[in-house]
Design an enzyme around this catalytic site. Structure first.
Site, PDB file in Angstrom:
ATOM      1  N   LYS A   4       0.839  -1.197   0.000  1.00  0.00           N
ATOM      2  CA  LYS A   4       0.000   0.000   0.000  1.00  0.00           C
ATOM      3  C   LYS A   4       0.875   1.247   0.000  1.00  0.00           C
ATOM      4  O   LYS A   4       1.974   1.249   0.550  1.00  0.00           O
ATOM      5  CB  LYS A   4      -0.924   0.021   1.227  1.00  0.00           C
ATOM      6  CG  LYS A   4      -1.889  -1.148   1.279  1.00  0.00           C
ATOM      7  CD  LYS A   4      -2.884  -1.051   0.167  1.00  0.00           C
ATOM      8  CE  LYS A   4      -3.869  -2.210   0.226  1.00  0.00           C
ATOM      9  NZ  LYS A   4      -4.675  -2.292  -0.962  1.00  0.00           N
ATOM     10  N   CYS A   5       0.368   2.296  -0.602  1.00  0.00           N
ATOM     11  CA  CYS A   5       1.074   3.582  -0.574  1.00  0.00           C
ATOM     12  C   CYS A   5       1.115   4.068   0.868  1.00  0.00           C
ATOM     13  O   CYS A   5       0.166   3.828   1.606  1.00  0.00           O
ATOM     14  CB  CYS A   5       0.379   4.609  -1.468  1.00  0.00           C
ATOM     15  SG  CYS A   5       0.966   4.485  -3.173  1.00  0.00           S
ATOM     16  N   PRO A   6       2.206   4.639   1.273  1.00  0.00           N
ATOM     17  CA  PRO A   6       3.300   5.215   0.489  1.00  0.00           C
ATOM     18  C   PRO A   6       4.498   4.298   0.285  1.00  0.00           C
ATOM     19  O   PRO A   6       5.557   4.767  -0.122  1.00  0.00           O
ATOM     20  CB  PRO A   6       3.710   6.417   1.331  1.00  0.00           C
ATOM     21  CG  PRO A   6       3.538   5.934   2.738  1.00  0.00           C
ATOM     22  CD  PRO A   6       2.312   5.043   2.681  1.00  0.00           C
ATOM     23  N   ASP A  26      -1.600  -0.696  -5.926  1.00  0.00           N
ATOM     24  CA  ASP A  26      -2.430   0.175  -5.101  1.00  0.00           C
ATOM     25  C   ASP A  26      -2.838   1.367  -5.962  1.00  0.00           C
ATOM     26  O   ASP A  26      -1.985   2.043  -6.547  1.00  0.00           O
ATOM     27  CB  ASP A  26      -1.648   0.641  -3.873  1.00  0.00           C
ATOM     28  CG  ASP A  26      -2.480   1.520  -2.946  1.00  0.00           C
ATOM     29  OD1 ASP A  26      -3.712   1.590  -3.124  1.00  0.00           O
ATOM     30  OD2 ASP A  26      -1.891   2.150  -2.048  1.00  0.00           O
ATOM     31  N   ASP A  36       0.223   9.174  -6.762  1.00  0.00           N
ATOM     32  CA  ASP A  36       1.382   9.435  -5.914  1.00  0.00           C
ATOM     33  C   ASP A  36       2.701   9.423  -6.678  1.00  0.00           C
ATOM     34  O   ASP A  36       3.572  10.260  -6.427  1.00  0.00           O
ATOM     35  CB  ASP A  36       1.453   8.427  -4.764  1.00  0.00           C
ATOM     36  CG  ASP A  36       0.371   8.646  -3.727  1.00  0.00           C
ATOM     37  OD1 ASP A  36      -0.361   9.649  -3.840  1.00  0.00           O
ATOM     38  OD2 ASP A  36       0.250   7.813  -2.809  1.00  0.00           O
TER      39      ASP A  36
END
Length: 107
Positions: free
Chosen positions: A43-45, A70, A76
């Site tokens: 998952k981000c970040p 993601d 992002d």
């Protein structure tokens, strides 16, 4: 209104689906990446952190690819490139799901 008539000389009527086209070969949109960072399932970040940590491994002017699934990475990664003055080259959709983001190191 559409009329259905007999097909002439053995050609299919208007109801038949169009003949299948052979798949088009995708031309490479740029140089191949020197480094591929696999962030699939993260998952981000985390994909951004992995990119920031490893981009220095790539010579200036070369391309690094980040694989991520993601959906937040789609915004992002380009935003990180703008913020860090790196070149966002392209985004490609992966066959197994997710995306490949290509970034050219500028400094």
């Amino acid at each position: 209104m559409r009329f259905r008539g007999r097909a002439k000389h053995g050609t299919p009527s208007g109801d038949a689906p169009p003949p299948a086209q052979p798949p088009a070969e995708a031309a490479p949109a740029g140089p191949p990446p020197v480094l591929v960072i696999d962030a699939l399932g993260r998952k981000c970040p985390i994909p951004i952190i992995m990119l920031a940590e490893r981009i220095r491994e790539v010579p200036v002017g070369q391309v690094v690819a980040v694989l991520a699934d993601d959906a937040a990475a789609r915004t992002d990664v380009p935003a990180w490139c703008r913020m860090k003055s790196q070149d966002f080259v392209r985004e490609e959709t992966l066959g197994q799901g997710g995306w490949g983001f290509h970034i050219r190191r500028t400094y």
